[in-house]
Write a protein that holds these residues in place. Structure first.
Motif, PDB file in Angstrom:
ATOM      1  N   UNK A  65      -3.935   8.986  34.231  1.00 24.97           N
ATOM      2  CA  UNK A  65      -3.520  10.408  33.576  1.00 24.97           C
ATOM      3  C   UNK A  65      -3.882  10.046  32.254  1.00 24.97           C
ATOM      4  N   UNK A  66      -4.500  11.357  31.601  1.00 31.78           N
ATOM      5  CA  UNK A  66      -4.690  11.391  30.189  1.00 31.78           C
ATOM      6  C   UNK A  66      -3.238  12.023  29.524  1.00 31.78           C
ATOM      7  N   UNK A  67      -3.105  11.810  28.240  1.00 34.77           N
ATOM      8  CA  UNK A  67      -1.732  12.498  27.707  1.00 34.77           C
ATOM      9  C   UNK A  67      -1.780  13.840  27.496  1.00 34.77           C
ATOM     10  N   UNK A  68      -0.770  14.552  28.025  1.00 35.47           N
ATOM     11  CA  UNK A  68      -0.666  15.985  27.754  1.00 35.47           C
ATOM     12  C   UNK A  68       1.001  16.086  27.053  1.00 35.47           C
ATOM     13  N   UNK A  69       0.841  17.467  26.592  1.00 33.99           N
ATOM     14  CA  UNK A  69       2.200  17.656  25.598  1.00 33.99           C
ATOM     15  C   UNK A  69       3.001  17.982  26.927  1.00 33.99           C
ATOM     16  N   UNK A  70       4.334  17.371  26.987  1.00 34.79           N
ATOM     17  CA  UNK A  70       5.041  17.850  28.041  1.00 34.79           C
ATOM     18  C   UNK A  70       6.419  18.206  27.443  1.00 34.79           C
ATOM     19  N   UNK A  71       7.160  19.180  28.182  1.00 40.51           N
ATOM     20  CA  UNK A  71       8.533  19.839  27.812  1.00 40.51           C
ATOM     21  C   UNK A  71       9.418  18.609  27.790  1.00 40.51           C
ATOM     22  N   UNK A  72       9.439  17.850  29.011  1.00 42.78           N
ATOM     23  CA  UNK A  72      10.186  16.543  29.111  1.00 42.78           C
ATOM     24  C   UNK A  72      11.373  16.873  29.858  1.00 42.78           C
ATOM     25  N   UNK A  73      11.913  18.018  29.967  1.00 38.20           N
ATOM     26  CA  UNK A  73      13.098  18.289  30.517  1.00 38.20           C
ATOM     27  C   UNK A  73      13.347  19.671  31.214  1.00 38.20           C
ATOM     28  N   UNK A  74      12.166  19.678  32.051  1.00 39.80           N
ATOM     29  CA  UNK A  74      11.839  21.160  32.365  1.00 39.80           C
ATOM     30  C   UNK A  74      12.559  21.282  33.688  1.00 39.80           C
ATOM     31  N   UNK A  75      13.729  21.790  33.712  1.00 42.00           N
ATOM     32  CA  UNK A  75      14.388  22.363  35.033  1.00 42.00           C
ATOM     33  C   UNK A  75      14.751  23.891  34.867  1.00 42.00           C
ATOM     34  N   UNK A  76      15.177  24.417  35.939  1.00 44.21           N
ATOM     35  CA  UNK A  76      15.406  25.850  35.760  1.00 44.21           C
ATOM     36  C   UNK A  76      16.186  26.373  34.744  1.00 44.21           C
ATOM     37  N   UNK A  77      17.197  25.250  34.350  1.00 40.86           N
ATOM     38  CA  UNK A  77      18.082  25.833  33.302  1.00 40.86           C
ATOM     39  C   UNK A  77      17.496  25.970  32.095  1.00 40.86           C
ATOM     40  N   UNK A  78      16.463  25.331  31.688  1.00 41.45           N
ATOM     41  CA  UNK A  78      15.568  25.241  30.578  1.00 41.45           C
ATOM     42  C   UNK A  78      14.390  26.253  30.435  1.00 41.45           C
TER      43      UNK A  78
END
Length: 294
Positions: free
Chosen positions: A191-204
């Motif tokens: 994998x190459x580094x991508x910007x992640x939300x990190x806590x991406x469930x439906x409530x967010x």
């Protein structure tokens, strides 16, 4: 909190360049971590801001949240951070108020997430983030690593296993075996580094009236984009149209189906550490699945 409102008025006035005086204030749901309310301006009731508060010691959590929102805003709509600070024993974060109107348009959401994942760190392709942050209210270390396998082991799973042991939940040899097995899931995938939300469930995630996707409450870092996708599937999923749009913009590797359990294990053990034993069985099942595969 005798100085909170005056401090908010001053900070918003300075940040926006327009005087702001609170006339309206109403409490809203702030999740299970923070308290939240919306404030309106005396001169213009339509001018509103969203405010989150917590203990003063947790001000760094709001600093990191603001940094994450600013980064995500390059690829998807977010409530823009306005100001943050401490008033007495209260930390606060002021955000742009957005009139959310239900779920986001799934195609727009899928395409926007792919745009976010195209954002990469400046300089060397490393994994981590400029500052540490939190996942829920658990500290999340974002120390830079050149190796994704090392990052996932040292900064994600190992700290959660240690915290679980402190909380009375010991995974024993199964936990150690999974930590040792992590490289096996990356034999043919780098994998190459991508910007992640990190806590991406439906409530967010939510949508504006026209369906424009909005995300919030991030736990950002640069990592494998499959981490975000895996979490979208953890608590109900975002629907087939979302995934079709994402995959049309950027298909995933064939090994994702196995790795998503490795990635979601982090969140399930974090839930175990935050909310207790109801997640222990699920975590053990995930460990067994990972030891069978790979």
């Amino acid at each position: 909190m005798p100085t909170l409102i005056p401090d908010l008025e001053s900070a918003i006035s300075i940040a926006t360049g327009t005087p702001f005086h609170v006339k309206q204030q109403r409490s809203v749901g702030g999740g299970c971590i923070n308290q939240a309310f919306v404030i309106g301006d005396a001169a213009d009731p339509a001018r509103r801001f969203f405010v989150k508060t917590n203990r003063a010691a947790l001000h760094p959590m709001f600093v990191a949240e603001a940094a994450g929102l600013r980064a995500l805003g390059a690829g998807i709509r977010v409530p823009q951070p306005i100001a943050h600070g401490i008033s007495g024993d209260t930390a606060w974060l002021v955000l742009e108020y957005l009139p959310l109107a239900g779920s986001p348009d799934p195609e727009l959401m899928g395409a926007a997430l792919a745009r976010v994942h195209r954002i990469t760190p400046t300089g060397a392709p490393r994994f981590g983030w400029e500052i540490d942050n939190t996942i829920g209210c658990t500290k999340q270390s974002n120390r830079w690593h050149d190796s994704w396998v090392d990052f996932w082991r040292e900064e994600r799973l190992l700290p959660q296993f240690r915290l679980a042991r402190q909380n009375g939940f010991d995974f024993g040899v199964a936990g150690e075996a999974v930590l040792d097995k992590i490289p096996d899931f990356f034999r043919t995938y780098s994998p190459q580094p991508s910007l992640l939300h990190g806590d991406l469930w439906g409530g967010n995630a939510a949508g504006l009236a026209d369906g424009t996707p909005v995300v919030f409450d991030p736990a950002c870092y640069f990592g494998d984009r499959e981490c975000d996708l895996a979490m979208t599937e953890l608590f109900g999923g975002f629907g087939s149209r979302f995934y079709a749009a994402y995959h049309a913009a950027w298909p995933v590797d064939a090994g994702y189906a196995q790795r998503k359990t490795l990635y979601n294990l982090y969140h399930i053990i974090n839930h175990l550490n935050l909310f207790g034993s109801s997640y222990f069985g699920q975590a053990r099942q995930m460990l067994a699945e990972l030891l069978r595969g790979g």
